[in-house]
Write an enzyme that holds these catalytic residues in place. Structure first.
Site, short mmCIF file in Angstrom:
data_model
loop_
_atom_site.label_atom_id
_atom_site.label_comp_id
_atom_site.label_asym_id
_atom_site.label_seq_id
_atom_site.Cartn_x
_atom_site.Cartn_y
_atom_site.Cartn_z
N CYS A 50 0.83 -1.22 0.00
CA CYS A 50 0.00 0.00 0.00
C CYS A 50 0.85 1.26 0.00
CB CYS A 50 -0.81 0.08 1.29
SG CYS A 50 -2.08 -1.12 1.46
N VAL A 88 0.56 4.28 -2.58
CA VAL A 88 -0.08 5.55 -2.21
C VAL A 88 0.80 6.73 -2.60
CG1 VAL A 88 -0.78 6.96 -0.25
CG2 VAL A 88 -1.53 4.62 -0.39
S1 SF4 Z 1 -0.65 -2.42 4.78
FE1 SF4 Z 1 -1.42 -2.85 2.72
S2 SF4 Z 1 0.17 -4.07 1.73
FE2 SF4 Z 1 0.56 -4.11 3.93
S3 SF4 Z 1 -0.45 -6.00 4.62
FE3 SF4 Z 1 -1.90 -4.29 4.91
S4 SF4 Z 1 -3.15 -4.27 3.03
FE4 SF4 Z 1 -1.31 -5.50 2.61
#
Ligand code: SF4
Length: 298
Positions: A153, A157
């Protein structure tokens, strides 16, 4: 203090010590806005009733499906199905610890994957330096034949561009220029592990196939098994059946050996997987068969 260098307590007995009981009770009172004990106990009793059960089963607007995980997990699983391939997840360490533990817990096998360990500064200024150092370390320490890069993520982002980052890392000699570093953007807030699998397999095929001439070889097929938690048994049976029928095939992504290494005392970071030469040749197959519809949308 109940804890000293001579007397190290594990967390469960430690938190039962009076100091911790007092601290946790104060935390609960001052910061957790707790309900009175009788309301908590009434609610617990209510969850045992038939009325509560019926209300739960009648629910239509919400589907809780904990079997959905985020995209990079699928990308890590996909990469495990290729010869000596190390998964490199551009993002935070905690996410990657989750993929490793999730896969290890399921397959009862060690699952290797590295992260670029992005922290606050990388989240603000971009994670290029993490990529440059991370690829160099991965290449030097784990001796892979290929490094498959995906994202969490955080990297998505802030919009880190994997293509240019990998080129930059190669310019700085993190890995040799001709070393295979396929990549896939796997934004975890879109889709699930199934899309991550799909993206990573596409990224690897594109890396080897893009710009190549196709010379169809009659009678050979590719099979993409998809994200299969039972790949150890299923892929092996599939290969047995195809061998019995005398079919010439390439399994594109096969993690059946990687997640079932023998218990002979020797740790294998890499085992089995589709050979890189086979992936290159698979461009010329007569047909490609995907065994799971949602795993091959890309
Ligand atoms: S922060 Fe995002 S990438 Fe990391 S485990 Fe959670 S959903 Fe998955």
């Amino acid at each position: 203090m109940p804890q000293s260098a001579e007397k190290i307590l594990d967390h469960a007995p430690l938190f039962r010590e009076p100091e911790y009981r007092k601290m946790l009770a104060e935390k609960k009172l001052n910061f957790e806005c707790p309900h009175p004990d009788e309301i908590v106990s009434d609610q617990r009793d209510f969850t045992q009733t038939w009325e509560y059960r019926e209300k739960n089963l009648a629910r239509k607007a919400l589907v809780v499906n904990p079997a959905k995980a985020c995209q990079p997990l699928g990308a890590v699983f996909a990469a495990a199905g290729f010869e000596r391939t190390m998964s490199f997840v551009h993002g935070s360490q905690g996410c990657v610890a989750y993929y490793r533990s999730h896969l290890s817990r399921h397959f009862k096998e060690p699952a290797a994957a590295v992260s670029s360990s992005m922290t606050e500064d990388a989240a603000v200024f971009g994670g290029l330096k993490n990529m440059v150092d991370g690829l160099a370390n991965t290449y030097q320490l784990y001796d892979p034949k290929m490094i498959a890069v995906s994202t969490t993520c955080m990297a998505e982002v802030i919009g880190d561009d994997l293509h240019s980052f990998i080129q930059n890392a190669k310019d700085e000699d993190s890995v040799p220029r001709d070393f295979d570093v396929p990549f896939a953007h796997t934004p975890a807030f879109v889709g699930s592990h199934v899309d991550g699998y799909d993206n990573m397999v596409k990224g690897i095929l594109e890396h080897f196939w893009k710009g190549q001439e196709r010379t169809q070889i009659e009678g050979t097929i590719n099979i993409i098994p998809g994200f299969d938690g039972f790949c150890v048994g299923n892929n092996r049976e599939l290969k047995r059946l195809l061998d019995v029928m005398g079919v010439s095939y390439t399994l594109i992504q096969d993690a059946s050996d990687q997640f079932d290494t023998p218990s002979d005392g020797e740790y294998r970071m890499y085992d089995g997987g589709t050979k890189i030469n086979e992936v290159k040749k698979a461009l010329n197959a007569e047909a490609t068969l995907s065994l799971q519809h949602h795993n091959a949308r890309k």
